[in-house]
Design an enzyme around this catalytic site. Structure first.
Site, PDB file in Angstrom:
ATOM      1  N   THR A   1      16.905   5.387  17.813  1.00 27.92           N
ATOM      2  CA  THR A   1      15.635   5.673  18.184  1.00 27.92           C
ATOM      3  C   THR A   1      15.624   7.591  18.193  1.00 27.92           C
ATOM      4  O   THR A   1      17.038   7.835  17.826  1.00 27.92           O
ATOM      5  CB  THR A   1      17.038   5.509  19.831  1.00 27.92           C
ATOM      6  OG1 THR A   1      16.896   4.162  19.943  1.00 27.92           O
ATOM      7  CG2 THR A   1      16.166   6.211  21.388  1.00 27.92           C
ATOM      8  N   ALA A   2      14.630   7.458  18.682  1.00 31.72           N
ATOM      9  CA  ALA A   2      14.854   8.822  18.193  1.00 31.72           C
ATOM     10  C   ALA A   2      14.498   9.571  17.449  1.00 31.72           C
ATOM     11  O   ALA A   2      14.171  10.553  16.547  1.00 31.72           O
ATOM     12  CB  ALA A   2      15.547  10.077  18.856  1.00 31.72           C
ATOM     13  N   ALA A   3      14.762   8.677  16.141  1.00 31.79           N
ATOM     14  CA  ALA A   3      14.483   9.368  14.644  1.00 31.79           C
ATOM     15  C   ALA A   3      12.749   9.715  14.834  1.00 31.79           C
ATOM     16  O   ALA A   3      12.647  11.425  13.698  1.00 31.79           O
ATOM     17  CB  ALA A   3      14.450   7.581  13.663  1.00 31.79           C
ATOM     18  N   GLY A   4      11.740   9.289  14.364  1.00 28.82           N
ATOM     19  CA  GLY A   4      10.243  10.073  14.905  1.00 28.82           C
ATOM     20  C   GLY A   4      10.465  10.935  15.543  1.00 28.82           C
ATOM     21  O   GLY A   4       9.825  11.809  15.138  1.00 28.82           O
ATOM     22  N   ASP A   5      10.588  11.431  16.970  1.00 28.47           N
ATOM     23  CA  ASP A   5      11.025  13.056  17.258  1.00 28.47           C
ATOM     24  C   ASP A   5      12.239  13.293  16.628  1.00 28.47           C
ATOM     25  O   ASP A   5      11.224  14.877  16.925  1.00 28.47           O
ATOM     26  CB  ASP A   5      12.096  12.471  18.528  1.00 28.47           C
ATOM     27  CG  ASP A   5      11.479  11.614  19.430  1.00 28.47           C
ATOM     28  OD1 ASP A   5      10.259  11.576  19.473  1.00 28.47           O
ATOM     29  OD2 ASP A   5      11.905  10.417  20.302  1.00 28.47           O
TER      30      ASP A   5
ATOM     31  N   LEU B   1       6.966   6.277   7.572  1.00 29.41           N
ATOM     32  CA  LEU B   1       6.394   4.747   7.217  1.00 29.41           C
ATOM     33  C   LEU B   1       7.737   4.178   7.560  1.00 29.41           C
ATOM     34  O   LEU B   1       8.341   2.756   6.430  1.00 29.41           O
ATOM     35  CB  LEU B   1       6.086   4.937   5.818  1.00 29.41           C
ATOM     36  CG  LEU B   1       5.326   5.728   5.201  1.00 29.41           C
ATOM     37  CD1 LEU B   1       4.614   5.052   4.063  1.00 29.41           C
ATOM     38  CD2 LEU B   1       4.250   4.371   6.470  1.00 29.41           C
TER      39      LEU B   1
END
Length: 309
Positions: free
Chosen positions: A246-250, A219
């Protein structure tokens, strides 16, 4: 051990005060060329967090492809199953990052969409030797399915980060141990709006009833929801100043995989992943923003220092 099956892209990043509207031109502040791709980001993040990681994917026979493989190898990722395909370009992502830290991304898949069942066949043994298989959706869906079924035949855990969002059939949903959508992806997968926390929970329950065993719904700055048929738990996000999301979800998904592969509880895995995600958004770029394990281990001290500063 973790096997990541997915994409490798070179990210072409422009930083700007605001993301332009359709038909609008804005001046950027600076440009960076950064190794990325959701699959490669997750593999790189997991390796930096101390896991033994194998990457399965494809690049083109060009300078971008060579650079992407070299960068993963330098960070400790095994790249024996990253194949170089002739006569096709390496995947590229064009990313605009505005001052708020928000971004918009357009991906040209290139070699990522040349992946075939042979890629999975060649990597079959490492998939079966891994505790966790981690996947995303920047490669052909039929290859995702083949990888999932290969892992489940060996009784391994499968984590699917359903990004970019697309519809998934029941066979895929039935074989996923942990699904990790954000609100947008959850809405597409469930067919239910996700404009409130109540609706997000209802959408999650739809997927649980369709066969998904467990959900972690990200979230953003509001944290995440961990959902099973037995319970729903909300985890608050750590409050940090975002520079680039960028790439936080990864990194979050990689951190989950690392702790799950080590036999940690979901509470431990999610708490760890929240720290990793928070650290990631405080730096620019994709793989350049991914934290090392020692940074995560000193997270509380780092947070105290920021508060005092």
């Amino acid at each position: 051990m973790i096997t990541v099956v997915g994409s490798l892209n070179m990210d072409l990043v422009v930083f700007t005060d605001k993301i332009p509207r359709p038909g609008e031109t804005v001046l950027g502040k600076n440009f960076q060329q950064v190794p990325g791709g959701k699959g490669a980001n997750q593999a790189d993040a997991a390796a930096k967090l101390g896991a033994s990681v194998h990457m399965v994917g494809c690049v083109g026979d060009d300078s971008f492809g060579s650079t992407l493989k070299d960068c993963l190898y330098a960070d400790g990722v095994h790249v024996d199953y990253v194949l170089t395909k002739p006569n096709i370009s390496t995947g590229v992502a064009v990313i605009l990052v505005e001052a708020s830290g928000d971004n918009c991304i357009t991906v040209a898949p290139g070699a990522n969409f040349s992946m075939s069942h042979d890629n999975i066949l060649q990597a079959k043994e490492v998939i079966k030797d891994s505790e966790v298989l981690l996947l995303q959706l920047e490669i052909p869906l039929e290859i995702v399915k083949t990888a999932i079924l290969t892992a489940k035949e060996a009784g391994k855990k499968v984590i699917l980060n359903p990004a970019p969002a697309q519809e998934l059939d029941e066979e895929i949903l039935d074989h996923i141990d942990l699904l990790t959508p954000n609100e947008t992806e959850l809405e597409l997968l469930s067919g239910h709006k996700t404009d409130t926390l109540e609706n997000i929970e209802l959408a999650g329950k739809i997927l649980l009833n369709r066969g998904v065993k467990e959900l972690v719904i990200t979230l953003g700055s509001s944290g995440c929801l961990h959902m099973t048929k037995k319970a729903t738990v909300h985890y608050e996000a750590y409050k940090v100043q975002a520079v680039d999301t960028t790439a936080a979800g990864d990194s979050f998904n990689a951190a989950l995989a690392v702790h799950i592969s080590a036999g940690k509880t979901m509470e431990e895995a999610i708490t760890f992943a929240m720290k990793v995600g928070a650290l990631t958004v405080t730096k620019e770029g994709a793989q350049t923003s991914l934290p090392l394990l020692r940074e995560v281990e000193s997270f509380e001290e780092w947070m105290k220092g920021r508060a005092q500063g």
